[in-house]
Scaffold this active site. Sequence first.
Site, PDB file in Angstrom:
ATOM      1  N   LEU A  99       0.754   0.312  -0.786  1.00 62.49           N
ATOM      2  CA  LEU A  99       1.141  -0.342   0.456  1.00 62.49           C
ATOM      3  C   LEU A  99      -0.016  -1.215   0.918  1.00 62.49           C
ATOM      4  O   LEU A  99      -1.146  -1.053   0.452  1.00 62.49           O
ATOM      5  CB  LEU A  99       1.469   0.701   1.528  1.00 62.49           C
ATOM      6  N   SER A 100       0.250  -2.105   1.855  1.00 61.34           N
ATOM      7  CA  SER A 100      -0.842  -2.970   2.308  1.00 61.34           C
ATOM      8  C   SER A 100      -1.989  -2.160   2.892  1.00 61.34           C
ATOM      9  O   SER A 100      -3.151  -2.530   2.755  1.00 61.34           O
ATOM     10  CB  SER A 100      -0.340  -4.005   3.319  1.00 61.34           C
ATOM     11  N   GLU A 101      -1.673  -1.028   3.540  1.00 59.12           N
ATOM     12  CA  GLU A 101      -2.741  -0.167   4.061  1.00 59.12           C
ATOM     13  C   GLU A 101      -2.334   1.305   4.000  1.00 59.12           C
ATOM     14  O   GLU A 101      -1.173   1.655   4.231  1.00 59.12           O
ATOM     15  CB  GLU A 101      -3.065  -0.488   5.533  1.00 59.12           C
ATOM     16  N   THR A 102      -3.312   2.144   3.705  1.00 57.23           N
ATOM     17  CA  THR A 102      -3.199   3.583   3.887  1.00 57.23           C
ATOM     18  C   THR A 102      -4.306   3.997   4.847  1.00 57.23           C
ATOM     19  O   THR A 102      -5.477   3.684   4.625  1.00 57.23           O
ATOM     20  CB  THR A 102      -3.347   4.340   2.562  1.00 57.23           C
TER      21      THR A 102
END
Length: 262
Positions: free
Chosen positions: A44-47
């Site tokens: 994902l774009s961020e975790t």
Amino acid sequence: MKLKMYQVDAFADKLFSGNPAAVVILESPLEDNVMQSIASENNLSETAFVSIKESPISIRWFTPSIEVDLCGHATLASARILFDYYPSLAGEEINFDSRSGTLKVTKCVDGLCLNFPVDQPVLTALDPLFIRILDIEPLKLLRGKDDFLAVFENQKQIEDMQPCLALLKKINARGLVISAPGNEVDFVSRCFYPEAGIEEDPVTGSAHTMLTPYWANEFDKDQLQAHQLSKRGGKLNCKLANDRVYISGDSVIYFEGAISII
């Protein structure tokens, strides 16, 4: 070892829109390389990794390839999980400790409100590389703390833009934000971060710490409505208050579960 993990669509009022972020709850320290591996696996774009045993609660953000200093949508996602699943820790206001200082999140009529430091962009000379990247000359090019900001005349230009991502990797910044006045909101934007493993980010809260002061000055108003024009899309309400930017939006929880780290 099992870790609780959630996924939240941030800056969204329905599933499969906004920007998805994973939230991993930590009750003990985790090595940096393991956090990076989890973020890469999530893709994902961020975790976000939230250490709930620390006071104030610590938060860190990883893209599939790097750790970043600030992420708005994953902070909103993390706050949503804490408010819903850990109310005794969250209280009425969450104070996250991060690489960008203390970040406050409160409940508001629009969902949740992020209280972030302002990123005042500075006008810079137009490098011809950006014209090659965008295939059109922007009205202005500015530089914020992490990103470049290219300003255009209208929303259609933002919708139609197809930047050259290979060339975009050559700029000396986290990424490039393009923006223009909106048709139905104050301003629209799109955000590109190929060097961080994100070709186009669906909704970028941190970019609005730079976009808000710019458009607040252009429109001579301190409250603005914004729409990020990615495929998934997302709407944000932004307010400039001295050296802080308040960014609010809704969120939807997609799943809750656990991951196993052997």
